[in-house]
Design a protein around this motif. Sequence first.
Motif, PDB file in Angstrom:
ATOM      1  N   LYS A 174      16.517 -16.846  38.115  1.00 54.65           N
ATOM      2  CA  LYS A 174      16.150 -16.004  36.966  1.00 54.65           C
ATOM      3  C   LYS A 174      16.323 -14.556  37.402  1.00 54.65           C
ATOM      4  O   LYS A 174      15.749 -14.138  38.408  1.00 54.65           O
ATOM      5  CB  LYS A 174      14.729 -16.302  36.534  1.00 54.65           C
ATOM      6  CG  LYS A 174      14.609 -17.701  35.974  1.00 54.65           C
ATOM      7  CD  LYS A 174      13.238 -18.005  35.465  1.00 54.65           C
ATOM      8  CE  LYS A 174      13.278 -19.415  34.896  1.00 54.65           C
ATOM      9  NZ  LYS A 174      12.025 -20.037  34.857  1.00 54.65           N
ATOM     10  N   VAL A 175      17.154 -13.837  36.655  1.00 52.65           N
ATOM     11  CA  VAL A 175      17.519 -12.479  37.061  1.00 52.65           C
ATOM     12  C   VAL A 175      17.334 -11.484  35.923  1.00 52.65           C
ATOM     13  O   VAL A 175      17.258 -11.859  34.755  1.00 52.65           O
ATOM     14  CB  VAL A 175      18.989 -12.431  37.551  1.00 52.65           C
ATOM     15  CG1 VAL A 175      19.188 -13.297  38.762  1.00 52.65           C
ATOM     16  CG2 VAL A 175      19.961 -12.821  36.450  1.00 52.65           C
ATOM     17  N   VAL A 176      17.267 -10.215  36.315  1.00 53.12           N
ATOM     18  CA  VAL A 176      17.264  -9.097  35.387  1.00 53.12           C
ATOM     19  C   VAL A 176      18.623  -8.438  35.517  1.00 53.12           C
ATOM     20  O   VAL A 176      19.089  -8.195  36.643  1.00 53.12           O
ATOM     21  CB  VAL A 176      16.129  -8.099  35.745  1.00 53.12           C
ATOM     22  CG1 VAL A 176      16.190  -6.892  34.825  1.00 53.12           C
ATOM     23  CG2 VAL A 176      14.782  -8.774  35.676  1.00 53.12           C
ATOM     24  N   ILE A 177      19.253  -8.171  34.377  1.00 52.45           N
ATOM     25  CA  ILE A 177      20.587  -7.563  34.443  1.00 52.45           C
ATOM     26  C   ILE A 177      20.579  -6.172  33.822  1.00 52.45           C
ATOM     27  O   ILE A 177      19.729  -5.862  32.975  1.00 52.45           O
ATOM     28  CB  ILE A 177      21.663  -8.445  33.754  1.00 52.45           C
ATOM     29  CG1 ILE A 177      21.319  -8.738  32.305  1.00 52.45           C
ATOM     30  CG2 ILE A 177      21.840  -9.738  34.518  1.00 52.45           C
ATOM     31  CD1 ILE A 177      22.424  -9.460  31.568  1.00 52.45           C
ATOM     32  N   GLY A 178      21.495  -5.353  34.283  1.00 57.59           N
ATOM     33  CA  GLY A 178      21.612  -3.986  33.765  1.00 57.59           C
ATOM     34  C   GLY A 178      22.321  -3.966  32.428  1.00 57.59           C
ATOM     35  O   GLY A 178      23.232  -4.730  32.172  1.00 57.59           O
TER      36      GLY A 178
END
Length: 179
Positions: A174-178
């Motif tokens: 689970k990631v946060v993207i720009g």
Amino acid sequence: MATENNENIQDVNDKEMDINPVEAQEQNTEAVEENSFEAELEKEKDKFLRLFAEFENFRRRTAKERLELMSTASEGVITSLLPVLDDFDRALEQIEARDLETDLKGFSLISSKLRDTLSSKGLMLVDIAKGDVFNADLAEAVTQVPAGDEMKGKIVDIIEKGYKLGDKIIRFPKVVIGQ
């Protein structure tokens, strides 16, 4: 007597004429039967070869499925242990921040032992890092945050690690993207 011989010869010729069409018909019937037997034999050979090929395909497919089942049989158990790994990671981060040397060593030993055990069963970490280009096939985007042009469409932070068992991803990172 010559006429009698001629009559006998004529009778024999008549009989041969009568026999020849019958023999010819029998020979013709035998040839037709032989051709039909050969055609039927070829048909049965073809049927046999197709059945054999189908069986070989079935055997290969079931062997492949069996191998896949064996490689992912422990997926449920390992998936249920993944939150424990996450808790270890969070605890290690907190201990490192407080610089408690003895606690850190104990947790590190337990964590490495658990990781070694799971990796021996085929568990691997999904290789993803901050700054990588986001790929929806390998990670799950939880949210997007405003970022500079250089981080647009790239991974800004990893919230939860992803794991795969063999070649199958059992939990996506689970990631946060720009944005």
